[in-house]
Scaffold this motif. Structure first.
Motif, PDB file in Angstrom:
ATOM      1  N   SER A  50     -55.953 -27.353 -52.070  1.00 42.08           N
ATOM      2  CA  SER A  50     -54.712 -26.612 -52.289  1.00 42.08           C
ATOM      3  C   SER A  50     -54.913 -25.126 -52.025  1.00 42.08           C
ATOM      4  O   SER A  50     -54.119 -24.499 -51.321  1.00 42.08           O
ATOM      5  N   THR A  51     -55.995 -24.545 -52.572  1.00 43.93           N
ATOM      6  CA  THR A  51     -56.331 -23.145 -52.265  1.00 43.93           C
ATOM      7  C   THR A  51     -57.696 -23.023 -51.596  1.00 43.93           C
ATOM      8  O   THR A  51     -57.955 -22.040 -50.913  1.00 43.93           O
ATOM      9  N   GLY A  52     -58.564 -24.010 -51.809  1.00 43.84           N
ATOM     10  CA  GLY A  52     -59.924 -23.939 -51.292  1.00 43.84           C
ATOM     11  C   GLY A  52     -60.880 -23.204 -52.213  1.00 43.84           C
ATOM     12  O   GLY A  52     -62.068 -23.060 -51.883  1.00 43.84           O
ATOM     13  N   ASN A  53     -60.403 -22.766 -53.388  1.00 41.29           N
ATOM     14  CA  ASN A  53     -61.270 -22.006 -54.292  1.00 41.29           C
ATOM     15  C   ASN A  53     -62.470 -22.815 -54.758  1.00 41.29           C
ATOM     16  O   ASN A  53     -63.581 -22.292 -54.857  1.00 41.29           O
ATOM     17  N   THR A  54     -62.243 -24.091 -55.078  1.00 39.62           N
ATOM     18  CA  THR A  54     -63.343 -24.921 -55.567  1.00 39.62           C
ATOM     19  C   THR A  54     -64.421 -25.075 -54.503  1.00 39.62           C
ATOM     20  O   THR A  54     -65.620 -25.014 -54.800  1.00 39.62           O
ATOM     21  N   VAL A  55     -64.006 -25.263 -53.258  1.00 45.64           N
ATOM     22  CA  VAL A  55     -64.974 -25.376 -52.165  1.00 45.64           C
ATOM     23  C   VAL A  55     -65.773 -24.082 -52.018  1.00 45.64           C
ATOM     24  O   VAL A  55     -67.001 -24.107 -51.856  1.00 45.64           O
ATOM     25  N   LEU A  56     -65.093 -22.942 -52.073  1.00 43.63           N
ATOM     26  CA  LEU A  56     -65.786 -21.661 -51.960  1.00 43.63           C
ATOM     27  C   LEU A  56     -66.787 -21.486 -53.097  1.00 43.63           C
ATOM     28  O   LEU A  56     -67.919 -21.026 -52.874  1.00 43.63           O
ATOM     29  N   ASN A  57     -66.378 -21.824 -54.319  1.00 41.06           N
ATOM     30  CA  ASN A  57     -67.284 -21.711 -55.459  1.00 41.06           C
ATOM     31  C   ASN A  57     -68.502 -22.605 -55.286  1.00 41.06           C
ATOM     32  O   ASN A  57     -69.638 -22.214 -55.613  1.00 41.06           O
ATOM     33  N   THR A  58     -68.282 -23.806 -54.769  1.00 44.66           N
ATOM     34  CA  THR A  58     -69.393 -24.737 -54.567  1.00 44.66           C
ATOM     35  C   THR A  58     -70.339 -24.239 -53.483  1.00 44.66           C
ATOM     36  O   THR A  58     -71.564 -24.236 -53.661  1.00 44.66           O
ATOM     37  N   LEU A  59     -69.790 -23.839 -52.354  1.00 51.37           N
ATOM     38  CA  LEU A  59     -70.624 -23.345 -51.263  1.00 51.37           C
ATOM     39  C   LEU A  59     -71.432 -22.136 -51.685  1.00 51.37           C
ATOM     40  O   LEU A  59     -72.620 -22.019 -51.358  1.00 51.37           O
ATOM     41  N   ARG A  60     -70.792 -21.232 -52.421  1.00 54.41           N
ATOM     42  CA  ARG A  60     -71.490 -20.014 -52.855  1.00 54.41           C
ATOM     43  C   ARG A  60     -72.688 -20.365 -53.736  1.00 54.41           C
ATOM     44  O   ARG A  60     -73.802 -19.879 -53.521  1.00 54.41           O
TER      45      ARG A  60
END
Length: 254
Positions: A155-165
């Motif tokens: 929906s926003t991609g925030n979870t993916v960014l947090n995981t990748l980081r």
């Protein structure tokens, strides 16, 4: 009666705009959640809405086959798949099968005594935000091969960014593939992932069955809370009509 996923959208004034495949994959429900009024509900995940097992498994398997084609046989043979609990737990298994029975790990919100944490991330919009990674093999995420991250929707991609980081700091690698049934990010959110990949110095590919955007009215949160309050104490539907309830009434979720 088939659940159409339109009841909540019509009452909240929410629009789902995107690929022609989108209406067959996605509908809207209510959330009993102060952060978000709506819940994007997959019609093919088999979690919230009944679906034939072959459709559920085939959707994930097909995505896995596309990842295998993208990576090539050699890279696919070195890949590790990570699924997000709870909605993408089984979906991630199916994607791993499509890759050729790749090693698979899903996140959890429950620590296990005696099992070391290999990482974690935050799912900021969720009712339970903290996720842990507890692989039985502590070296599972340490290999150089691609990491495939699987969720039901973006929906926003925030979870993916947090995981990748978090994972890249601990287990840096050259390539990631992000997979979902539907990609509902706004253009600005897509640009954020592109910029973040450049910052990491890694390639990040994204695959989905369909893409689109969610158009929300300014007062959607207030409307959602009012709609939940109006219906959550209503008398339950009983008898033969109960099977038709999802098509005409709201579905509320935390």
């Amino acid at each position: 009666m088939v659940w159409t996923g339109t009841w909540v959208a019509e009452r909240l004034g929410v629009e789902l705009i995107g690929d022609e495949e989108l209406p067959a994959l996605l509908g809207l429900a209510l959330r009993r959640n102060p952060k978000r009024a709506h819940l994007l509900v997959s019609s093919v995940l088999g979690k919230h809405v009944p679906q034939h097992p072959s459709v559920v498994y085939g959707s994930g398997l097909g995505l896995g086959l596309r990842v295998r084609e993208l990576l090539g046989a050699e890279e696919a043979g070195r890949a590790v798949v990570l699924g997000y609990a709870e909605t993408a737990t089984a979906l991630g298994h199916a994607v791993a099968d499509g890759l050729g029975s790749a090693p698979y790990l899903h996140s959890t919100r429950r620590p296990v005594p005696g099992v070391a944490t290999a990482g974690g991330f935050e799912e900021s919009h969720s009712h339970a935000t903290s996720h842990l990674l507890l692989p039985e093999d502590p070296e599972l995420l340490a290999g150089p091969g691609p990491l495939v991250l699987v969720d039901d929707e973006f929906s926003t991609g925030n979870t993916v960014l947090n995981t990748l980081r978090g994972l890249h700091e601990r287990y840096p690698r050259d390539r990631y593939v992000v997979v979902a049934l539907v990609d509902m990010r706004a253009p600005a959110d897509r640009d954020r992932l592109t910029a973040f990949a450049a910052e990491l110095g890694a390639r990040v590919d994204l695959l989905s069955l369909a893409a689109g955007t969610v158009v929300l009215p300014d007062d959607v949160l207030e409307k959602g809370q009012e709609l939940v309050a109006r219906h959550e104490h209503a008398a339950p539907v009983t008898g033969p009509a109960a099977s038709a309830a999802p098509a005409s009434g709201p579905a509320a979720s935390a």
